[in-house]
Each structure stands twice: as C-alpha cells, then as structure tokens.
Design a protein around this motif. Structure first.
Motif, PDB file in Angstrom:
ATOM      1  N   GLN A   7       0.805  -1.212   0.000  1.00  0.00           N
ATOM      2  CA  GLN A   7       0.000   0.000   0.000  1.00  0.00           C
ATOM      3  C   GLN A   7       0.845   1.272   0.000  1.00  0.00           C
ATOM      4  OE1 GLN A   7      -2.358  -0.718   3.404  1.00  0.00           O
ATOM      5  NE2 GLN A   7      -3.782  -2.063   2.335  1.00  0.00           N
ATOM      6  N   ILE A  81      -2.072  -0.013  -5.099  1.00  0.00           N
ATOM      7  CA  ILE A  81      -2.943  -0.817  -4.232  1.00  0.00           C
ATOM      8  C   ILE A  81      -3.833  -1.704  -5.097  1.00  0.00           C
ATOM      9  CG2 ILE A  81      -4.615  -0.767  -2.355  1.00  0.00           C
ATOM     10  CD1 ILE A  81      -3.937   2.216  -2.046  1.00  0.00           C
ATOM     11  N   HIS A  98     -10.565  -1.656   3.192  1.00  0.00           N
ATOM     12  CA  HIS A  98      -9.668  -1.652   2.044  1.00  0.00           C
ATOM     13  C   HIS A  98     -10.227  -0.746   0.934  1.00  0.00           C
ATOM     14  CE1 HIS A  98      -6.500  -3.195  -0.490  1.00  0.00           C
ATOM     15  NE2 HIS A  98      -7.378  -3.391  -1.456  1.00  0.00           N
TER      16      HIS A  98
END
Ligand SMILES: Nc1ncnc2c1ncn2[C@@H]1O[C@H](COP(=O)(O)OP(=O)(O)OP(=O)(O)O)[C@@H](O)[C@H]1O
Ligand SMILES: [Mg+2]
Lengths: 269, 221
Positions: A7, A81, A98
């Motif tokens: 990330q 991501i 998420h």
C-alpha cells in the motif's frame, strides 16, 4: 505486513509505475461481458481521454475505478494498491476498510452532478473533508472557499443546488471532488447533461485543472475538440477494448484503425 | 341539558385516548425507523427479522393482537396493566406500517446520491444519517401524518381490553342512559377535535423537518 508494503510504494517506484493499471480485467453484467481481458495503464499526472460509441463500456471503466462496480477477473491497481484483497469477500473481494483506502486516492465527477440537494454549496464541498478526512469545520471551509473561488462560485456558497444552473452545479461538483485531494480524478461525460451554452464554463474549469501536473485525469467525453486540446493521450474504446490509442493529434488527424475513422466521422460530421 | 353531565366522564376518556395515541405514535415511530432502516441497510439476517416483524403485524388484525397480548401473554407469565398492553399493541402495529413508509422513502432516494457519497468516501452510517435520511424523511412526513390519524382512530379498539378510553366511556354512559344519539355525537366530535389537533401538530412537525433537512447546520448546532 505484506499488505502495508504494497500500500505504500516508495516515491521512486511510484513515479515510474502507473497510477492506474488494469491487467486482464473482465467485467460482466450477468451474461453480458462489458470488459473482456481489458488492459490499460495511466501514468501519474497523465490526462487520458476515453472516446467511443455508446454502450462500449467507458463509464464502466470509471465506475470500476471508483469502486461503484465490482469486476470478476484480472487485476486492477490504483497507486499500487490492488483492488482485490487476497482473502477478500463479497462482490468486491475486499473489506470496507480496504475499499475506503482505495477511494482515498480517487474522486469522480458525474454526468448528472449528483450534488446533495439538501445541503448548501459550501456544505456540499466541506462535508466530506470534515467527516472523512477529519478536518475541522474552519479548515474544511477554508479549503472549500479556495476551491469555489477557483471554479468561480465563491459568491454562491450559501445557495442550494436547486438554485444553480447545471453548469454551476457541475463546477461545484468538481470543487467537491477536489476537496478530497484525490490523486486521480475521473470525469464521466461531465458536460453531456448541460445546455450547449453552459458547456464552455465547465470545460474551462477542467482545462485549468489539466494544467495541474500532479493530478491524474481520466475523462470520458463526447467533446472531441476539447479532448484534443487537454489530453496527453486519447483512447478509442469499442466493445470493451481499446481499439486504438495515441497522441490526440494523431488519433484525430490520422487514425490507423477503420473503426476509429468511422467513429470520428460519425461524431465530427 | 343532559349532555353536559356526560362531559366530565368523556373528557377523562379522551385523555386516556390521547395518552395511548401519543405514546404509541412515539414508540411506533422509533420502531418504524429501526425496522425500516434494518430492511434497507441491514444484512440478510437483520433485514429478514425486520421483514418478519412487519409482515406479521401488518398481516394480522390489531384487535386479535390486542386480545393476544391481553389474554395469552399472562398465560406464559407476562402480564402488564391494560394501558401498557394497549400501548404495546398499538405501537407494534404503527411500527409495522411505519417501517414500510421508512423503507419506501429510503429506497426512493436516487441511487446517484449513494454513489456520490461513496465517491466521497463516506462510511455507511454517515451516508445513511447525513445523505439518505435527511432527503427521505421529508418524503415520509405526509404518510406519517396519515398514520398518526389512523393510530388515533385505531386506538378505540383498546376499549375492548377494558381500557377506559373515550370509546369505552361512551359505551358505559350509553348503557346507563340509553341516550345513544347524544353520546355518540359527542364522541364523534371528541375524536374529530383530537384528530384536528394531531393533524395540525403533524403539519408543524413536517414543516420543522423540511426546514431541518434543508439546513443541516442549524439542526446540528
Ligand atoms: N448496471 C448494469 N446492469 C446491466 N448492464 C449494464 C449496467 N451498467 C451498464 N450496463 C451495460 O454495459 C454496457 C456498457 O455500459 P457503459 O455505461 O459502460 O457504456 P458507455 O460506454 O459509458 O456508454 P455511454 O456513452 O452511452 O455512456 C452497456 O451495454 C450497458 O447496457
Ligand atoms: Mg457512459
């Protein structure tokens, strides 16, 4: 721990790596396959326009990026991501948290503006920075006023959406999306719902934004002259695939594919 | 001037009717929001539960529900005084009908509004509380106004579980005096006056809600 690394790509690799990357993405609505093994990448700061016939899947590309639609196969990453989590559940194959993280990098401007009708212009622009980013009211208002000034509507801050013209509403919607400071801004036919005489003011705002070189822009539009003017790259989209892409000058003056030529002839007359 | 002598008793009954009606509207509204929101936003288990509640109480008669609460519950060891029983029964009934109003209004909020909220990264609770409900609640108000009046009218059924409401008092007086015309005329007037007040109150609330929904900052402060 793995996830954290994925990330937070380091600055050097992020600069080189695409900010948006579709790899073999397939999207179906029931039996209808809208994106079939779709590959597409956008570099940071790039301004890309998608053009193509109605129903070819342009909006679907943007809606998938905005997490408004799930997709079935392939990989998609935004700022490094991945959209799917390894053990993600539900249609999005990812947790709410998420998806929240993905959305913090991307914003969207809709064809029909979608302002919140029960909130003033100022409130429309401050609500998300205050509620989602945790800005104080004062900070959020400061940011909002700057943005409203940029789109030329600071004097309308206490109006309600119903009191504004379509062009003004769309400019507020652009300010609202920018207030979240996204890296990627998606525009889905931002001027298609407007009376012809109001198109110019909205395109003017988007044109100014296009000179911001940090902001990545992905636009769907039927305004061919505008596309030619603001984009670094134009992609002609048909039946869920990119048929042809390249610099706007070349696509508009010397398209290689017969389908592109046909389409341009039909829209440019 | 017989009718004057009926008034104190009828007025006492009217007070009981008013209390039962208002309490049932308040509790019923809370149930309506809980069940309506559960139907739209809840997971499968929660929304099914809410659906069962709604359908059971909409699908059976209020009178039978009241009898059941009044006569059957004590058999399993649960007993309340009649007024509480009446309020519980009426509230459940109002909640079931009201939940359909809440559900319908929430579903009528354009999908585009939820999508805009999503694109701005609002969470589910924020989307519900700040985006969907403020828009939906304005649409709910006329239907809730009708339901409130309906509740007042339905409240007369509690006289059948021995609550001394307006209808009960009217029947008692009539049984003694046999002056049906006068007693029931007064009773009609009584219900009508109460529904008039209720209607005005609902209009006022509707106006406040409309204003509150349009100025969330004022409602916030
Ligand atoms: N929610 C949905 N359910 C089923 N099919 C859908 C849905 N959304 C889009 N589609 C279909 O997917 C295809 C692609 O739609 P999309 O909206 O992406 O096209 P588009 O290129 O944006 O077209 P336009 O220029 O008309 O906006 C169309 O055939 C459309 O009918
Ligand atoms: Mg579209």
């Amino acid at each position: 721990m793995n996830k954290v690394l994925a990330q937070q790509p380091d600055a050097a690799s992020a600069a080189a790596a695409p900010v948006i990357e579709f790899r073999n993405v397939t999207k179906r609505f029931g039996a209808l396959t809208v994106l079939d093994d779709f590959n597409f990448a956008v570099a940071p700061g790039e301004k890309v326009t998608l053009i193509g016939p109605s129903g070819s899947g342009k909006s679907t590309v943007l809606r998938i990026l905005m997490t408004l639609e799930p997709f079935q196969e392939g990989q998609l990453t935004l700022a490094g991501i991945p959209y799917h989590e390894p053990n993600g559940k539900g249609p999005f194959r990812a947790s709410d948290r998420h998806l929240h993280q993905i959305r913090s990098h991307v914003g969207m401007v809709f064809q029909s503006f979608n302002l919140f009708p029960h909130m003033s212009v100022l409130r429309n622009v401050t609500e998300a920075p205050a509620a989602v980013l945790g800005l104080s009211r004062a900070e959020a208002e400061c940011r909002a006023i700057d943005l409203l000034r940029m789109v030329g509507l600071a004097d309308k801050k206490d109006h309600y959406p119903a009191q504004l013209s379509g062009g003004q509403q769309q400019r507020v919607a652009i300010a609202r999306a920018l207030a979240m400071r996204p890296r990627v801004l998606l525009f889905d036919e931002p001027t298609s719902a407007l009376d012809p005489q109001l198109v110019g003011e909205v395109l003017g705002v988007i044109r100014n934004l296009a000179s911001e070189h940090d902001l990545t822009m992905l636009l769907v539009t039927h305004e061919m002259r505008f596309a030619r003017e603001v984009s670094d790259r134009v992609c002609f989209f048909d039946k869920g695939r990119i048929v042809e892409e390249g610099e706007p000058e070349r696509i508009f003056t010397a398209p290689a594919e017969p389908r592109t030529r046909e389409f341009l002839q039909s829209v440019l007359g | 001037m017989d009718w004057l002598t009926y008034l104190p008793s009828l007025a006492q009954g009217a007070l009981v009717t008013a209390w039962i009606t208002l309490a049932s509207i308040a509790i019923g509204a809370a149930l309506a929001f809980a069940a309506g929101i559960a139907r739209v936003e809840g997971g499968r288990a929660v929304s099914t539960l809410a659906l069962c509640y709604t359908e059971v109480f909409r699908g059976t008669s209020l009178l039978v529900q009241l009898f059941w609460l009044y006569y059957a519950l004590p058999l399993v060891g649960l007993s309340f005084d009649p007024v509480t029983t009446g309020i519980v029964g009426l509230s459940l009934h109002v909640g079931a009908y009201g939940s359909e109003i809440v559900r319908g209004a929430l579903n009528a909020v354009p999908v585009a509004q939820r999508e805009a909220a999503r694109a701005l990264n609002f969470g589910r609770v924020h989307t519900l509380m700040r985006i969907c409900l403020p828009q939906a609640i304005v649409e709910m108000m006329p239907a809730f106004g009708n339901l409130a009046i309906e509740t007042l009218k339905l409240s007369s059924l509690v006289s059948l579980i021995s609550i001394a409401d307006l209808t009960f008092r009217a029947q008692s007086i009539r049984n003694i005096t046999l002056d049906s015309a006068t007693v029931y005329t007064l009773t009609l007037v009584g219900y009508f006056l109460m529904s008039l007040v209720l209607m005005l109150a609902m209009r006022l609330i509707e106006r406040m809600v409309r204003r509150g929904a349009a100025f969330p900052r004022a409602a916030h402060a």
